[in-house]
Structures are given as structure tokens and as C-alpha cells.
Scaffold this motif. Structure first.
Motif, PDB file in Angstrom:
ATOM      1  N   ARG A   1     -47.059 -55.243  39.812  1.00 26.48           N
ATOM      2  CA  ARG A   1     -48.053 -54.749  40.768  1.00 26.48           C
ATOM      3  C   ARG A   1     -49.474 -54.771  40.221  1.00 26.48           C
ATOM      4  NH1 ARG A   1     -45.488 -52.561  45.118  1.00 26.48           N
ATOM      5  NH2 ARG A   1     -43.241 -52.621  44.853  1.00 26.48           N
TER       6      ARG A   1
ATOM      7  N   PHE B   1     -35.635 -62.722  28.323  1.00 27.64           N
ATOM      8  CA  PHE B   1     -34.419 -61.993  27.936  1.00 27.64           C
ATOM      9  C   PHE B   1     -33.173 -62.864  28.048  1.00 27.64           C
ATOM     10  CE2 PHE B   1     -37.317 -58.767  29.869  1.00 27.64           C
ATOM     11  CZ  PHE B   1     -37.777 -58.261  28.662  1.00 27.64           C
TER      12      PHE B   1
ATOM     13  N   ASN C   1     -46.374 -55.409  31.144  1.00 31.30           N
ATOM     14  CA  ASN C   1     -45.494 -55.008  30.035  1.00 31.30           C
ATOM     15  C   ASN C   1     -44.594 -56.143  29.580  1.00 31.30           C
ATOM     16  OD1 ASN C   1     -46.478 -52.470  29.690  1.00 31.30           O
ATOM     17  ND2 ASN C   1     -44.926 -51.442  30.930  1.00 31.30           N
TER      18      ASN C   1
ATOM     19  N   ARG D   1     -37.415 -49.477  41.379  1.00 30.30           N
ATOM     20  CA  ARG D   1     -36.838 -50.727  40.897  1.00 30.30           C
ATOM     21  C   ARG D   1     -35.622 -50.369  40.037  1.00 30.30           C
ATOM     22  NH1 ARG D   1     -37.907 -55.976  38.576  1.00 30.30           N
ATOM     23  NH2 ARG D   1     -36.711 -56.086  36.655  1.00 30.30           N
TER      24      ARG D   1
ATOM     25  N   THR E   1     -33.612 -52.404  34.128  1.00 32.56           N
ATOM     26  CA  THR E   1     -33.335 -53.747  33.624  1.00 32.56           C
ATOM     27  C   THR E   1     -32.416 -53.631  32.406  1.00 32.56           C
ATOM     28  OG1 THR E   1     -35.509 -54.467  34.368  1.00 32.56           O
ATOM     29  CG2 THR E   1     -34.392 -55.873  32.751  1.00 32.56           C
ATOM     30  N   LEU E   2     -31.185 -54.099  32.550  1.00 27.81           N
ATOM     31  CA  LEU E   2     -30.232 -54.036  31.434  1.00 27.81           C
ATOM     32  C   LEU E   2     -30.328 -55.305  30.601  1.00 27.81           C
ATOM     33  CD1 LEU E   2     -27.028 -52.344  32.866  1.00 27.81           C
ATOM     34  CD2 LEU E   2     -28.420 -51.554  30.956  1.00 27.81           C
TER      35      LEU E   2
ATOM     36  N   THR F   1     -39.430 -50.426  31.376  1.00 22.70           N
ATOM     37  CA  THR F   1     -40.783 -50.945  31.171  1.00 22.70           C
ATOM     38  C   THR F   1     -41.282 -51.731  32.388  1.00 22.70           C
ATOM     39  OG1 THR F   1     -39.932 -52.941  30.086  1.00 22.70           O
ATOM     40  CG2 THR F   1     -40.450 -51.078  28.683  1.00 22.70           C
ATOM     41  N   PHE F   2     -40.348 -52.205  33.222  1.00 21.97           N
ATOM     42  CA  PHE F   2     -40.738 -52.946  34.436  1.00 21.97           C
ATOM     43  C   PHE F   2     -40.600 -52.095  35.695  1.00 21.97           C
ATOM     44  CE2 PHE F   2     -38.873 -56.138  31.466  1.00 21.97           C
ATOM     45  CZ  PHE F   2     -40.091 -56.625  31.013  1.00 21.97           C
TER      46      PHE F   2
ATOM     47  N   HIS G   1     -41.883 -49.507  38.460  1.00 22.50           N
ATOM     48  CA  HIS G   1     -43.231 -49.377  38.988  1.00 22.50           C
ATOM     49  C   HIS G   1     -44.024 -48.404  38.109  1.00 22.50           C
ATOM     50  CE1 HIS G   1     -41.469 -51.560  42.161  1.00 22.50           C
ATOM     51  NE2 HIS G   1     -40.780 -50.557  42.649  1.00 22.50           N
TER      52      HIS G   1
ATOM     53  N   GLY H   1     -44.682 -48.884  35.124  1.00 20.05           N
ATOM     54  CA  GLY H   1     -44.354 -49.181  33.729  1.00 20.05           C
ATOM     55  C   GLY H   1     -43.538 -48.148  32.984  1.00 20.05           C
TER      56      GLY H   1
ATOM     57  N   LEU I   1     -39.104 -57.408  23.710  1.00 14.35           N
ATOM     58  CA  LEU I   1     -39.369 -56.263  24.571  1.00 14.35           C
ATOM     59  C   LEU I   1     -40.587 -55.498  24.085  1.00 14.35           C
ATOM     60  CD1 LEU I   1     -38.073 -54.932  27.075  1.00 14.35           C
ATOM     61  CD2 LEU I   1     -36.830 -53.432  25.504  1.00 14.35           C
ATOM     62  N   LYS I   2     -41.580 -55.389  24.974  1.00 16.26           N
ATOM     63  CA  LYS I   2     -42.760 -54.570  24.700  1.00 16.26           C
ATOM     64  C   LYS I   2     -42.436 -53.117  25.042  1.00 16.26           C
ATOM     65  CE  LYS I   2     -47.328 -53.411  26.387  1.00 16.26           C
ATOM     66  NZ  LYS I   2     -48.143 -53.366  27.617  1.00 16.26           N
TER      67      LYS I   2
ATOM     68  N   GLY J   1     -40.448 -46.656  28.650  1.00 10.49           N
ATOM     69  CA  GLY J   1     -41.665 -47.240  29.197  1.00 10.49           C
ATOM     70  C   GLY J   1     -42.330 -48.192  28.230  1.00 10.49           C
ATOM     71  N   GLY J   2     -43.345 -48.890  28.725  1.00  9.07           N
ATOM     72  CA  GLY J   2     -44.000 -49.905  27.917  1.00  9.07           C
ATOM     73  C   GLY J   2     -45.509 -49.798  27.862  1.00  9.07           C
ATOM     74  N   ASN J   3     -46.070 -48.691  28.374  1.00  4.24           N
ATOM     75  CA  ASN J   3     -47.535 -48.595  28.482  1.00  4.24           C
ATOM     76  C   ASN J   3     -48.152 -48.124  27.170  1.00  4.24           C
ATOM     77  OD1 ASN J   3     -47.195 -49.298  31.164  1.00  4.24           O
ATOM     78  ND2 ASN J   3     -47.083 -47.172  31.825  1.00  4.24           N
ATOM     79  N   VAL J   4     -48.528 -49.056  26.323  1.00  2.38           N
ATOM     80  CA  VAL J   4     -49.053 -48.700  25.010  1.00  2.38           C
ATOM     81  C   VAL J   4     -50.427 -49.328  24.828  1.00  2.38           C
ATOM     82  CG1 VAL J   4     -47.657 -50.587  24.047  1.00  2.38           C
ATOM     83  CG2 VAL J   4     -48.623 -48.909  22.497  1.00  2.38           C
TER      84      VAL J   4
END
Lengths: 325, 325
Positions: A37, A54, A278, B29, B32-33, B53-54, B56, B58, B279-280, B310-313
């Protein structure tokens, strides 16, 4: 060779084959679809990402390598690869109890060399300023007469393997699917898979480094045009001299166009994917997002899917890229 | 309050609600496995990752924030958040045509502050060395009597929202699900969702920063123990003073244990996820993988799912982390 010449093989591949433990559809991981988004907001485009980061071995190449390795009779497979195909072939051969010998430029990302070895592949480094990868492969083929010499892209079995991604994307009925182009193995596979599924509407558009734009020139001239040498783009998976013959047969009518992406846009796309989706993307994988930066007006108001081909990037390269801008 | 007290609410939430456009299951969402083979090799553990991390905005927090925002009558929601809940609440309120006011420490990652604003939320920065986030929230609540003051974790509606992730994980029948613990909103939700689905076998194990180990001490002492101040762990989503009351009610019997993760293992986990899983991950999200580094023998031979929250870094923090080691 026409697009349709491949369909029979693809249909065969995509039939249920529960009695065959080495069937492609049992071995691959379905692609990861992401609706980014914040990237949409930044670009103003109705964007989806199909991420192969992945996929087993971290790139789409596993689809191709596994399909090739499962279908050939030879127990040893020899190939030249800038990295991801080598890693994928090494792992595919490991799963299928075969041997992989991978010729790699000495300048390949260290993470890719390490990964080939970790997956049980044998790495043969080559200094491409002295001899080409093809020359080194020819030498090794003499030493290993029992081995199959495999192309990373110019092979119907490679294209068929990559077609599995087109098959997955076809039902989404995107307006455009943007695909990184190096040797043309993935783009040809995606054209083939989408059409084999019965989708005649989705346009497939290539994304190629501007400084190695042989595929774009080939489309314009109606014949395969070659780069004088391997272009030194940061998109190291696209450092190919030309499209393959089998790929060209599909792409010359199958592609709706090619966007020629400057290096700066490849780098910006890696950083944007990090910041706003991400998503850890390797430069070659970011070509499709880079195409949106290069020709944004072309995709305005359209429902676009960017194929992100892989995520295997050297940490030092990546640190530089996400620190820029 | 027992685990089962929440089930009725969760079942109601998870019924098909096609007539309600704001239903949670239509908004989130699915997780994600990922089966990270090279990370498995490195750790020697049968590992899965459930990556948010994906999701909505993040992070998993969107599940909680959306569920809260859709269920309350108030049109304005005021909260304190170290970042991800604020971002999630801002976006949830945007989707539901409500207003979000987010109190954030001045030291929050800039990307999180920017993201809250981009999603339409109003940011109220606070210098936590001078006054607490709670004090600033109390001041703002007086200015906005029409607003709901929401907790990022200590609220049944937050827990119910996070239970949707437990519900998704339950059918996989993992031996262990490892979950980062800050205020306990996610871990409580995962316990609740897994049990509500009828899975009584999967153990839920917390992963908490060693330097902010109030939840581990709470489990040992059988009552909520508080940190003297917000622990300055790199896992900024776990800088909480204590578990929430609603969360503790579920966690005191619902958790099979807590791994106390040293800062160095949190950092190593971020780098390993980058190098070996593409993976971030943000530091808080890496706590679960860090738990494997801290107590590897505990998970040997077990089928483990690490929840990556999450992935927001911040890019500069991330560059430092992937360059180390």
C-alpha cells in the motif's frame, strides 16, 4: 518455435502427478503476492508484487532448475551461472540425488557462491576478463563427458519450469505483468504460462538494464542483437550477452514491450521496496519496480504486477543501496 | 478473566460476515508462512516463520487496531504507541472514516512517525524522560472528551483482533509457537485463537528482551511484575513497563514459558533473517528467532513456528545490524 509448441509440455507438467515424487508442482513454493500500500501511494499505481524471494534458494530459478534436473537422464549437470541458477540447480540436484557443477564469475556476490556450496554444488570460478564462462564450461565438459551441459535460460525445460509462475499469475487477470529480462528464460516462461492458462489479455512487459539493452534492441530490430560483452550492470542476474534462441522464439511476439531501466532507478527500486514494502530485493529482482520509476506514465491507471525475481544480495551492496537517496 | 471468556467474541468475529464491509477477516492479510531452509540448516531446527511484515501497515498490529476501531462507537481514538500500533490505528481509522491521535516517544524510529502521518494519523510526540506517555495521553483526553482512549494491548478487542493470527496458525499443529512479548496483546491473542480453534496441543512460548523481562518474572512470581521504567531494548515494540491485566489473565496459564533474549541475540536474529531467509525483520519481530539462539536445546527436534511480528525498522539501525557479526 512458437508459443504453442510449448503448451503440450506445460500442460503435461501441470497435470496432477501425485505418483511422481519429483513433480514440479510438489517441489516449488507458490509465489508470494503482496499488495504494497505505501509503495502504491508513493508511485500512484495500482500495484501488486509477485515475490520469488521466498522461493526455495531465494529466487524463481528453482522452478527452472528443478524442472530441468528432474527431466534429464544425466546424473551430473554442468552449467554457467551468475549465481541464482547455480544455487537453484545445486539444491534441485541435491533433492533429486544428482550432482551439480557450477561455473561462476569470480566477481559473483559472495553470498551466492557460499549458497551454491552449502546446497552441495561444486563451484568452478572463472575470471571473465581472461576467458568467458562459455569457454570454461567447454573445458569442463571435456573433463566430464558424462555430464549434461545446461543453459540457465536457453532450454525449453527451463522455460517450462518458469512457466509455472505465469500459470500462477494468469487467473489474476492483471493488465500488465512486468518481468526482469536477462537471457529471457523467465519472461518467455511467463508469456507461455499465462497464455497456456487461457489468459490472452494480460500484457507481459520486460524490464531490462539500460546499459545492457540487447533485448530491447532485439525487439526493435526483429532479430537477436548481442551486447559486445557482459554488461556490468548492478543487476547481476541480467549480465547476459543476448537472449537465448528458444526464448527469442517466444518473446519476439509474446512481449508487449521492454522498459530500459537506468542503473539509478534499479538502485532506487531496491531502496523503495525496503522502505515501503518491507521487501528485501536483489538488484536484478528490482528491475520490474525500476521500470515503474522509468516510465510511470505508461502504467498510470493500470492494474500492474511486478515480478520480483529474487532476494539474494550481498550485505555490503545492500547496505550501500538502502543508505542512498 | 479466563481464556474461554473470550471465545464467544472470537467465534462471532470469525463467522462469515459478508454483509459487513468492515469485518476483520475481510480487512486483514493472512499471515505469510515461510519455510526458511537455509535458516533451518544454520539452526538445526524444523523451523517455520509466520511473517506479519507484509500485513497492512507492516506489522500484526493492524489486526488489533482494525478490530478495535470497527467495534467502538467513538469517531476519534487516542492512544499511546511506540509506533506500530499507532501506524495500524491510523490506517484502520482511515479505512473506517474515523480519526486517530497517536502519542509517540520522540525517540521512536522516524519511519514509524512518518508512516503514522502518511496514514492520516495525528502524531503527538512526548519526551519520555520528562513525562510518561500515559501522562500525555491523560492531558490529551481532557482536551478531547469525545475521544476513546485505547490501549495498544490491554483490551479484549485488541486481544480478539490478534487472536485471528492464532486461529490461522492453529491448523498447522506446530509443537511450539514462539511469540514476541511486550504488553502481551499478541501472545494473549495467539493463545486465545489457537485454543478457540480447538488446538490444545501447540505450546505458546513467549520471547522477551532479557533487559525488560517483566513478563518472565511475572510468570515466575504468579503476579504482574513491573519494570521500574521502560527498558531501553533495541526491540522498541517491547519497551513496555508491564503486561496488561487482560493479557495476564490469559497468559498466566496460557504460556508454556518465556525465553529471555539478550540484546546480542536479537541483533543476530535480524541479521540471520536477512542473510538466510531474505526476510526484512524489525528487532522486536526478531525476538522469536532470537529465542532459538538463546535456548537452542529447548527446541531441538521440535516443529517450531516463529512469529515475526513486523518489519518497520529505521534504515540506519538496519544497516548497522546487517553489517555486524
Amino acid at each position: 518455435m512458437s508459443v504453442h509448441a510449448h503448451e503440450a509440455a506445460y500442460y503435461k507438467m501441470s497435470e496432477p502427478m501425485t505418483s511422481k515424487p519429483d513433480a514440479l508442482e510438489d517441489a516449488i513454493r507458490p509465489t508470494t503476492l503482496i499488495e504494497p500500500r505505501r509503495l502504491r501511494t508513493a508511485l500512484g499505481i495500482d500495484l501488486h508484487i509477485a515475490s520469488e524471494t521466498f522461493q526455495h534458494t531465494g529466487s524463481f530459478k528453482f522452478r527452472a532448475a528443478y524442472n530441468l534436473a528432474r527431466l534429464v537422464a544425466e546424473e551430473t549437470i554442468l552449467t554457467a551461472s551468475s549465481g541464482n541458477f547455480g544455487q537453484a540447480l545445486a539444491y534441485a540436484c541435491k533433492l533429486l540425488n544428482k550432482n551439480a557443477i557450477i561455473v561462476m564469475p569470480e566477481t559473483s556476490a559472495q553470498v551466492k557462491i557460499d549458497a551454491v556450496r552449502e546446497h552441495g554444488g561444486r563451484v568452478e570460478p572463472v575470471d571473465v576478463t581472461v576467458k568467458s564462462r562459455a569457454e570454461r564450461v567447454a573445458e569442463l565438459a571435456k573433463e566430464h563427458p558424462e555430464a549434461l551441459v545446461a543453459s540457465a535460460y536457453d532450454d525449453p525445460r527451463v522455460i517450462d519450469g518458469n512457466a509455472s509462475l505465469g500459470w500462477e499469475l494468469a487467473p489474476h487477470d492483471f493488465d500488465d505483468v512486468i518481468v526482469p529480462v536477462g537471457g529471457g528464460g523467465l519472461s518467455a516462461g511467463i508469456v507461455q504460462g499465462i497464455r497456456a492458462h487461457g489468459n490472452d489479455r494480460t500484457q507481459v512487459i520486460g524490464a531490462e538494464p539500460l546499459i545492457g539493452n540487447d533485448a530491447a534492441r532485439s525487439l526493435r530490430e526483429g532479430r537477436i542483437v548481442r551486447n559486445e560483452r557482459e554488461p556490468q550492470t548492478i543487476a547481476d542476474g541480467a549480465r547476459t550477452v543476448s537472449l537465448g534462441e528458444h526464448n527469442w522464439a517466444i518473446l519476439k511476439d509474446g512481449l508487449a514491450g521492454i522498459v530500459e531501466v537506468p542503473e539509478a532507478h534499479i538502485e532506487d527500486a531496491v531502496r523503495l521496496a525496503f522502505l515501503r514494502a518491507n521487501l528485501k530485493v536483489e538488484p536484478t529482482g528490482a528491475l520490474s519496480i525500476g521500470a515503474l520509476l522509468t516510465e510511470p506514465e505508461r502504467f498510470e491507471g493500470r492494474n500492474v504486477c511486478c515480478v520480483v525475481t529474487g532476494g539474494n544480495v550481498d550485505p555490503e551492496v545492500y547496505r550501500r543501496l538502502i543508505g542512498g537517496g
